[in-house]
Every structure is written in structure tokens, then in C-alpha cells.
Design an enzyme around this catalytic site. Structure first.
Site, PDB file in Angstrom:
ATOM      1  N   GLY A   7      97.169 -12.215  21.708  1.00 53.16           N
ATOM      2  CA  GLY A   7      96.342 -13.424  21.865  1.00 53.16           C
ATOM      3  C   GLY A   7      96.160 -14.049  20.490  1.00 53.16           C
ATOM      4  O   GLY A   7      95.170 -14.721  20.203  1.00 53.16           O
ATOM      5  N   GLY A  10      95.294 -17.864  19.398  1.00 51.20           N
ATOM      6  CA  GLY A  10      94.083 -18.498  19.919  1.00 51.20           C
ATOM      7  C   GLY A  10      92.990 -18.696  18.879  1.00 51.20           C
ATOM      8  O   GLY A  10      93.177 -18.431  17.685  1.00 51.20           O
ATOM      9  N   ILE A  12      90.191 -17.100  18.410  1.00 44.05           N
ATOM     10  CA  ILE A  12      89.817 -15.850  17.721  1.00 44.05           C
ATOM     11  C   ILE A  12      91.055 -15.269  17.034  1.00 44.05           C
ATOM     12  O   ILE A  12      90.990 -14.818  15.885  1.00 44.05           O
ATOM     13  CB  ILE A  12      89.271 -14.801  18.725  1.00 44.05           C
ATOM     14  N   GLY A  13      92.170 -15.293  17.758  1.00 46.33           N
ATOM     15  CA  GLY A  13      93.384 -14.632  17.281  1.00 46.33           C
ATOM     16  C   GLY A  13      93.813 -15.071  15.897  1.00 46.33           C
ATOM     17  O   GLY A  13      94.205 -14.243  15.067  1.00 46.33           O
ATOM     18  N   ARG A  81      84.902 -19.333  27.744  1.00 44.46           N
ATOM     19  CA  ARG A  81      83.971 -20.073  28.624  1.00 44.46           C
ATOM     20  C   ARG A  81      83.837 -21.541  28.226  1.00 44.46           C
ATOM     21  O   ARG A  81      84.030 -21.902  27.069  1.00 44.46           O
ATOM     22  CB  ARG A  81      82.570 -19.460  28.498  1.00 44.46           C
ATOM     23  N   ARG A  87      80.341 -15.193  31.813  1.00 45.32           N
ATOM     24  CA  ARG A  87      81.535 -14.430  31.408  1.00 45.32           C
ATOM     25  C   ARG A  87      82.270 -13.924  32.643  1.00 45.32           C
ATOM     26  O   ARG A  87      83.489 -13.843  32.661  1.00 45.32           O
ATOM     27  CB  ARG A  87      81.142 -13.284  30.480  1.00 45.32           C
ATOM     28  N   ILE A 117      88.674  -7.375  23.261  1.00 43.63           N
ATOM     29  CA  ILE A 117      87.714  -8.453  22.994  1.00 43.63           C
ATOM     30  C   ILE A 117      87.592  -9.365  24.218  1.00 43.63           C
ATOM     31  O   ILE A 117      86.535  -9.913  24.508  1.00 43.63           O
ATOM     32  CB  ILE A 117      88.174  -9.268  21.754  1.00 43.63           C
ATOM     33  N   SER A 118      88.690  -9.514  24.979  1.00 45.04           N
ATOM     34  CA  SER A 118      88.742 -10.447  26.117  1.00 45.04           C
ATOM     35  C   SER A 118      87.588 -10.215  27.100  1.00 45.04           C
ATOM     36  O   SER A 118      87.322  -9.074  27.497  1.00 45.04           O
ATOM     37  CB  SER A 118      90.055 -10.268  26.877  1.00 45.04           C
ATOM     38  N   ASP A 150      77.464  -8.748  19.017  1.00 46.42           N
ATOM     39  CA  ASP A 150      76.052  -8.624  19.391  1.00 46.42           C
ATOM     40  C   ASP A 150      75.257  -7.970  18.254  1.00 46.42           C
ATOM     41  O   ASP A 150      74.113  -8.333  17.987  1.00 46.42           O
ATOM     42  CB  ASP A 150      75.927  -7.797  20.678  1.00 46.42           C
ATOM     43  N   HIS A 178      78.176  -6.330  27.368  1.00 43.98           N
ATOM     44  CA  HIS A 178      78.352  -7.557  26.579  1.00 43.98           C
ATOM     45  C   HIS A 178      78.234  -8.797  27.463  1.00 43.98           C
ATOM     46  O   HIS A 178      79.192  -9.524  27.661  1.00 43.98           O
ATOM     47  CB  HIS A 178      79.688  -7.537  25.828  1.00 43.98           C
TER      48      HIS A 178
HETATM   49  N1  LIG Z   1      83.928  -9.569  22.960  1.00 41.33           N
HETATM   50  C1  LIG Z   1      83.298 -10.596  22.464  1.00 41.33           C
HETATM   51  O1  LIG Z   1      82.241 -10.446  21.840  1.00 41.33           O
HETATM   52  C2  LIG Z   1      83.857 -11.977  22.581  1.00 41.33           C
HETATM   53  C3  LIG Z   1      84.891 -12.232  23.442  1.00 41.33           C
HETATM   54  N2  LIG Z   1      85.435 -13.482  23.554  1.00 41.33           N
HETATM   55  C4  LIG Z   1      86.547 -13.664  24.513  1.00 41.33           C
HETATM   56  O2  LIG Z   1      87.793 -13.656  23.813  1.00 41.33           O
HETATM   57  C5  LIG Z   1      88.770 -14.336  24.596  1.00 41.33           C
HETATM   58  C6  LIG Z   1      89.589 -15.297  23.726  1.00 41.33           C
HETATM   59  O3  LIG Z   1      88.778 -16.337  23.260  1.00 41.33           O
HETATM   60  P1  LIG Z   1      89.397 -17.528  22.365  1.00 41.33           P
HETATM   61  O4  LIG Z   1      90.240 -16.975  21.288  1.00 41.33           O
HETATM   62  O5  LIG Z   1      88.298 -18.434  22.036  1.00 41.33           O
HETATM   63  O6  LIG Z   1      90.355 -18.228  23.458  1.00 41.33           O
HETATM   64  P2  LIG Z   1      91.647 -19.151  23.196  1.00 41.33           P
HETATM   65  O7  LIG Z   1      91.981 -19.813  24.470  1.00 41.33           O
HETATM   66  O8  LIG Z   1      91.454 -19.983  21.987  1.00 41.33           O
HETATM   67  O9  LIG Z   1      92.776 -18.080  22.841  1.00 41.33           O
HETATM   68  C7  LIG Z   1      93.249 -17.157  23.765  1.00 41.33           C
HETATM   69  C8  LIG Z   1      94.720 -16.909  23.469  1.00 41.33           C
HETATM   70  O10 LIG Z   1      95.199 -15.950  24.420  1.00 41.33           O
HETATM   71  C9  LIG Z   1      96.541 -16.308  24.717  1.00 41.33           C
HETATM   72  N3  LIG Z   1      97.010 -15.675  25.928  1.00 41.33           N
HETATM   73  C10 LIG Z   1      96.792 -16.014  27.223  1.00 41.33           C
HETATM   74  N4  LIG Z   1      97.439 -15.171  28.047  1.00 41.33           N
HETATM   75  C11 LIG Z   1      98.065 -14.276  27.271  1.00 41.33           C
HETATM   76  C12 LIG Z   1      98.899 -13.149  27.539  1.00 41.33           C
HETATM   77  N5  LIG Z   1      99.199 -12.790  28.782  1.00 41.33           N
HETATM   78  N6  LIG Z   1      99.378 -12.457  26.489  1.00 41.33           N
HETATM   79  C13 LIG Z   1      99.077 -12.806  25.211  1.00 41.33           C
HETATM   80  N7  LIG Z   1      98.290 -13.853  24.900  1.00 41.33           N
HETATM   81  C14 LIG Z   1      97.791 -14.580  25.915  1.00 41.33           C
HETATM   82  C15 LIG Z   1      96.499 -17.838  24.792  1.00 41.33           C
HETATM   83  O11 LIG Z   1      97.811 -18.400  24.689  1.00 41.33           O
HETATM   84  C16 LIG Z   1      95.609 -18.180  23.616  1.00 41.33           C
HETATM   85  O12 LIG Z   1      96.347 -18.398  22.434  1.00 41.33           O
HETATM   86  C17 LIG Z   1      87.992 -15.026  25.721  1.00 41.33           C
HETATM   87  O13 LIG Z   1      88.121 -14.273  26.909  1.00 41.33           O
HETATM   88  C18 LIG Z   1      86.566 -14.992  25.230  1.00 41.33           C
HETATM   89  O14 LIG Z   1      85.629 -15.045  26.266  1.00 41.33           O
HETATM   90  C19 LIG Z   1      84.980 -14.517  22.787  1.00 41.33           C
HETATM   91  C20 LIG Z   1      83.954 -14.309  21.890  1.00 41.33           C
HETATM   92  C21 LIG Z   1      83.274 -13.053  21.761  1.00 41.33           C
HETATM   93  O1  LIG Z   2      79.842 -16.300  25.097  1.00 40.73           O
HETATM   94  C1  LIG Z   2      81.066 -16.168  25.287  1.00 40.73           C
HETATM   95  O2  LIG Z   2      81.655 -16.501  26.323  1.00 40.73           O
HETATM   96  C2  LIG Z   2      81.855 -15.512  24.204  1.00 40.73           C
HETATM   97  C3  LIG Z   2      81.190 -14.248  23.847  1.00 40.73           C
HETATM   98  O3  LIG Z   2      81.381 -13.232  24.466  1.00 40.73           O
HETATM   99  C4  LIG Z   2      80.163 -14.296  22.800  1.00 40.73           C
HETATM  100  O4  LIG Z   2      80.094 -15.261  22.015  1.00 40.73           O
HETATM  101  O5  LIG Z   2      79.385 -13.335  22.742  1.00 40.73           O
END
Ligand SMILES: NC(=O)C1=CN([C@@H]2O[C@H](COP(=O)(O)OP(=O)(O)OC[C@H]3O[C@@H](n4cnc5c(N)ncnc54)[C@H](O)[C@@H]3O)[C@@H](O)[C@H]2O)C=CC1
Ligand SMILES: O=C([O-])CC(=O)C(=O)O
Length: 329
Positions: A7, A10, A12-13, A81, A87, A117-118, A150, A178
């Protein structure tokens, strides 16, 4: 150490890949995504740090090439989101994405540390565990849900009350899951101790539980936390790598499969949740010991914990069910 970001193109990536590229513990860095990794990898390759970097797309066995030989795989793949979504609303799309990537890990790097992370983490980590179990490759000590953001938020938000110059010097266990009410900050156990006026505690707790919503609202349709998450994801990945290289005394809360980690059984019994975030001592082989902090929670926190258990149990079963009884296509 070979690190992989799945990922990687993206929100985060990209910043997470930047931090890993600059990390002296990483010799090889593979970026995998369904789009744009050649460009991101070429850009980062001009940085004069140790890590040799390569980008991979699904074509030409790209996932296999990226994952083979990995010591640590960090997964921020999936949709984020938009305002008005929970979530759990991400489950429909992200469950399958995580399942596919974990199948790739089971096949190509079964001994790697896997950091998920997803979102929704409360369900994607149980999905990952089930996929690994099915493949006969599940090592609970090496599968982590990343809940560090968090913790980072709790450290940051409490600073306005402590006046501490460096917020990261206050250690605050944040446990549970989370999402919203499943996130339980234990301010009573902060080290050094913090004094929180009674009339400020609800707001502070709420801000940690719903910190993600604060960012989603401010970004107004352009996604959720990315930069703070990249920082938090890197902070956790660095701790896992340092512990793997033999550094001792490293503890960080993370969402793990409790029955597979020393000390976890008692916590699973007490909470009724097999997956739960607790402070975990990290070692060479991953999660060495789950630390039970439930007993010292105060009455206020015990009430939060009850709400946490209820929500979390459903999220966990939903993830397990997704793999055990796949939805009809
Ligand atoms: N654990 C945590 O505390 C947090 C988790 N997240 C989650 O992280 C995830 C990513 O967020 P962002 O980077 O903002 O999203 P984004 O949409 O900017 O990036 C996600 C990336 O994943 C890629 N992707 C999609 N399907 C894929 C696959 N099968 N294989 C490889 N890559 C693939 C996309 O092409 C994109 O580049 C979201 O689910 C979000 O909710 C976000 C913030 C905090
Ligand atoms: O709020 C979201 O969807 C992304 C996330 O997990 C966070 O920022 O904690």
C-alpha cells in the site's frame, strides 16, 4: 533487514516508506501497491541512505518479488474513511485486500513480522490470523495490529494539561481496540503520573477515542490521518526491528492474539476478547510478553473497558467469520 510496505503509494504508504528509507536498520526496502510504486521508489532511491529500494506492481509476480525474503511487512493498503463513515464501513473493501496480502505473506515470507495498519484493525487483524492459520503459518508473536497512533494521540493531547515540553516522554497505556469506544486510554497509569482535573477527563478521553474523526472531518473528504499515522507506524516498526536485533526493555501497546503470547491467556479470559491491544514487551522473536494492566484501571476506566469489550467482540467475530465462511460472491 528487508522491509516491505504494502500500500506504499498511498497517503500513509509514501511518508512511511520515506521514514523506512531513512532508517539505518533497513538494508532493503520493497514498495508494493496496485499503482504508482515505480515512481515512488525511483523518487526515494535518490536519498543517500543505506536501504536499497525497489518498487513492485501486481504484474510479473510483483507481490511475490516484493515479499520474498521480507523480515518485516507493514500493511497500510486499503481505502480510508470519508466524513460520516465508521471504520467498520471500510470492512467490505478492506477485508478482501488484507486477506489477499496476508495470503501473499503466508506463501512468500511466513517468518516475517506483519504489522497491519489497514482499517478496521479490530477485524483486519483477526482476518490476518485466520488466513495464516488456514495456511498453517500462524505465529501469533509476529502478527501485530498497529494501534500506536492512539498512544501518540494520548501523549500529545495530555500535554496541554501537564505542560511537559516533550510529549513523548509521558508513557500512557492505551488498550483495547482501534475504533471509538474500543480505544481505552489509561491516564491513571501514566508514567510519570499526570494529574487530570475531573472536569477535563471526559473531553480528553473522548478526544483520544475519536481522534481519527477529528482528522477525517478536517480533511473534509480527502481521507483520514496519513502523516501522523506514518509517524506512528514507523515508531512501532522501528521498535519491532530494534527488538529483533537484540535490544531489550522495549514495550509498546499493540493489538495481538492474546492466547499466543506469554501472559495473554489471563487477559483474554478477563476481557472475553482473544484479540486485544495491551502493552507488549518485544523481543527477538516478536511479542514476548503481554502485560496485564487491567487490574490497576480505576473505576472510570473500568466503565470504559466494559463498553470496549462489547464492541470489540463483534468486530473480532466479523473478521474471523469472513475467512471461515466467506461471503457468497
Ligand atoms: N491503524 C491506524 O491507526 C490507522 C489506519 N488507517 C487505515 O490505513 C488505510 C490506508 O489509508 P491511506 O493511506 O490514507 O489510504 P490511501 O487510499 O491513500 O492509500 C491506500 C493505498 O492502498 C493501495 N491498495 C489498494 N488495494 C491494494 C492491494 N490489494 N495491494 C496493495 N495496495 C493496495 C492503494 O492503491 C493506495 O495507494 C485505510 O484503511 C485507513 O483507514 C489510517 C490511519 C490510522
Ligand atoms: O480515523 C480513521 O479512519 C483513520 C484512523 O484509524 C485514525 O486516524 O485513527
Amino acid at each position: 533487514m528487508k522491509a516491505v510496505v504494502a500500500g506504499a503509494a498511498g497517503g500513509i504508504g509514501q511518508p512511511l516508506s520515506l521514514l523506512l528509507k531513512a532508517c539505518p536498520l533497513v538494508d532493503k526496502l520493497a514498495l508494493y501497491d496496485v499503482v504508482n510504486t515505480p515512481g515512488v521508489a525511483t523518487d526515494l532511491s535518490h536519498i543517500s541512505s543505506i536501504a536499497q529500494i525497489e518498487g513492485f506492481l501486481p504484474a510479473d509476480d510483483g507481490m511475490k518479488k516484493a515479499l520474498t525474503g521480507a523480515d518485516i511487512v507493514v500493511i497500510p493498503a486499503g481505502i480510508p474513511r470519508k466524513p460520516g463513515m465508521t471504520r467498520d464501513d471500510l470492512f467490505k473493501i478492506n477485508a478482501g485486500i488484507v486477506q489477499g496480502l496476508i495470503e501473499g505473506c503466508a506463501e512468500n515470507c511466513p517468518d516475517a513480522f506483519i504489522l497491519v495498519i489497514s482499517n478496521p484493525v479490530n477485524s483486519t487483524v483477526p482476518i490476518a490470523a485466520e488466513v495464516l492459520k488456514k495456511a498453517g503459518k500462524f505465529n501469533p508473536k509476529k502478527l501485530f495490529g498497529v494501534t500506536t497512533l492512539d498512544v501518540v494521540r494520548a501523549e500529545t493531547f495530555v500535554q496541554s494539561l501537564t505542560g511537559e515540553k516533550d510529549p513523548s516522554k509521558t508513557v500512557i497505556p492505551v488498550i483495547g481496540g482501534h475504533s471509538g469506544e474500543t480505544i481505552v486510554p489509561l491516564f491513571s497509569q501514566a508514567k510519570p503520573a499526570v494529574k487530570i482535573p475531573e472536569d477535563k477527563l471526559d473531553d480528553l478521553t473522548n478526544r483520544v477515542q475519536f481522534g481519527g474523526d477529528e482528522v477525517v472531518k478536517a480533511k473534509d473528504g480527502a481521507g483520514s490521518a496519513t502523516l501522523s499515522m506514518a509517524y506512528a507506524g514507523y515508531r512501532f516498526a522501528e521498535k519491532v526491528m530494534k527488538a529483533a536485533k537484540g535490544e531489550t526493555g522495549i514495550v509498546e501497546p499493540t493489538f495481538v492474539y492474546l492466547p499466543g503470547v506469554e501472559g495473554g491467556d489471563a487477559i483474554a479470559k478477563e476481557t472475553g476478547c482473544e484479540f486485544f491491544s495491551v502493552p507488549v514487551e518485544l523481543g527477538k522473536d516478536g511479542a514476548q510478553k503481554a502485560i496485564n494492566v487491567l487490574g490497576s484501571a480505576n473505576e472510570y476506566e473500568k466503565k470504559l473497558l466494559q463498553a470496549c469489550y462489547e464492541g470489540l467482540k463483534g468486530n473480532i467475530s466479523k473478521g474471523i467469520e469472513f475467512v471461515q465462511n466467506p461471503p457468497q460472491k
